[in-house]
Design a protein around this motif. Sequence first.
Motif, mmCIF file in Angstrom:
data_model
loop_
_atom_site.group_PDB
_atom_site.id
_atom_site.type_symbol
_atom_site.label_atom_id
_atom_site.label_comp_id
_atom_site.label_asym_id
_atom_site.label_seq_id
_atom_site.Cartn_x
_atom_site.Cartn_y
_atom_site.Cartn_z
ATOM 1 N N LEU A 169 52.919 40.848 48.765
ATOM 2 C CA LEU A 169 52.629 40.117 47.535
ATOM 3 C C LEU A 169 53.860 39.762 46.696
ATOM 4 N N ILE A 216 44.268 38.387 49.885
ATOM 5 C CA ILE A 216 44.922 37.950 48.647
ATOM 6 C C ILE A 216 46.229 37.237 48.995
ATOM 7 N N SER A 244 45.495 33.713 50.539
ATOM 8 C CA SER A 244 44.623 32.753 49.873
ATOM 9 C C SER A 244 45.028 32.414 48.443
ATOM 10 N N GLU A 245 45.877 33.234 47.829
ATOM 11 C CA GLU A 245 46.268 32.980 46.442
ATOM 12 C C GLU A 245 47.525 32.104 46.391
ATOM 13 N N ALA A 251 49.518 31.567 44.047
ATOM 14 C CA ALA A 251 50.617 32.239 43.348
ATOM 15 C C ALA A 251 51.439 33.096 44.302
ATOM 16 N N THR A 287 51.345 32.499 47.975
ATOM 17 C CA THR A 287 51.821 31.676 49.090
ATOM 18 C C THR A 287 52.865 30.642 48.678
ATOM 19 N N LYS A 296 53.422 33.489 39.868
ATOM 20 C CA LYS A 296 52.811 32.378 39.143
ATOM 21 C C LYS A 296 52.916 31.085 39.941
ATOM 22 N N ASP A 303 47.858 29.610 37.539
ATOM 23 C CA ASP A 303 47.484 30.937 38.034
ATOM 24 C C ASP A 303 48.626 31.927 37.832
ATOM 25 N N LEU A 348 49.563 36.110 38.355
ATOM 26 C CA LEU A 348 49.192 37.421 38.893
ATOM 27 C C LEU A 348 50.124 38.479 38.303
ATOM 28 N N LEU A 358 41.770 41.449 41.523
ATOM 29 C CA LEU A 358 41.408 40.965 42.851
ATOM 30 C C LEU A 358 41.156 42.096 43.841
ATOM 31 N N LYS A 367 44.538 38.723 38.060
ATOM 32 C CA LYS A 367 44.668 37.263 38.115
ATOM 33 C C LYS A 367 44.185 36.661 36.804
#
Length: 202
Positions: free
Chosen positions: A24, A93, A96-97, A99, A101, A129, A133, A135, A172, A201
Motif C-alpha cells: 500500500l 485494496i 482496486s484503489e 490512490a 495504483t 491520494k 480519494d 487514504l 477498508l 478512505k
Amino acid sequence: KRIASTFFAGAAEKGIPALMVSVLLWQNPFMLYAGQEFGEQGMESEGFSGCDGRTTIFDYWCVDSLRKGYYARRQLSSAEKRIEALYSTVLNIAKSEPAVTEGQSFDLMYANPWSDTFHADRLYAFMRKKDDDILLVVVNFDDKALESLVNIPQHAFDYLGIQPGMRVAADLMTGEDVDIMLSADEPVRIAVPPYSGVVLKM
C-alpha cells in the motif's frame, strides 16, 4: 524461512502488517510466496531439505496448504481461512484503489516520533491520494491493540493538495465508518488492531 514457521515469526498473523506496508505504501510490484496467504509454515520434513521452516525446491513435494486452498477448500482450518481473508482484503485494496495504483504517497513517520501517544517502534503511518480519494493508513506490528494520535503535518496538506476539515472515513479493512478531523493542528485519534491496520478512505 516461512513467516509462520517456528524458525522465524511463528505465526502467520505477524506477516499482515508487513504485507500492508509492502503493497500500500508505493506503486511497486509485489510477489506473494505461494501458500503464504494460507499461513503455510514449511515445517514438513521434505526429502533433502528436512524440517527447516522452508518449502523445498529440490524434491517432489506437495505443499499441503496450497492443496487445500485450491483443491480441497473444505479442509482449510478456520485459522487458514482467516489469514486468506486478510490477504484477500489487503491485496484487493492494493489493486482496486486508485490512490494506491496511481496516487501520490506521503510518509508520516517523520512527524510521529516515538511518544506516549504514538509508538513509532510498533506503528507505521502514511497517506495516499489520487484526485478526491485520500487514504490514511496506520499499521500495527504489535500483538496488542494500540490507540494512537497521528500527526498530519502541514507539508502533507500542501503536497497532497488536501483541505483540512471533518471527514467521514470508511475503514477498508472492516467496512466501518468513522468521523475524523483532518488538521495540521490536531492529531487524528486512531485505534489499530493487533498485527493488522486501518485503511481509512475519505
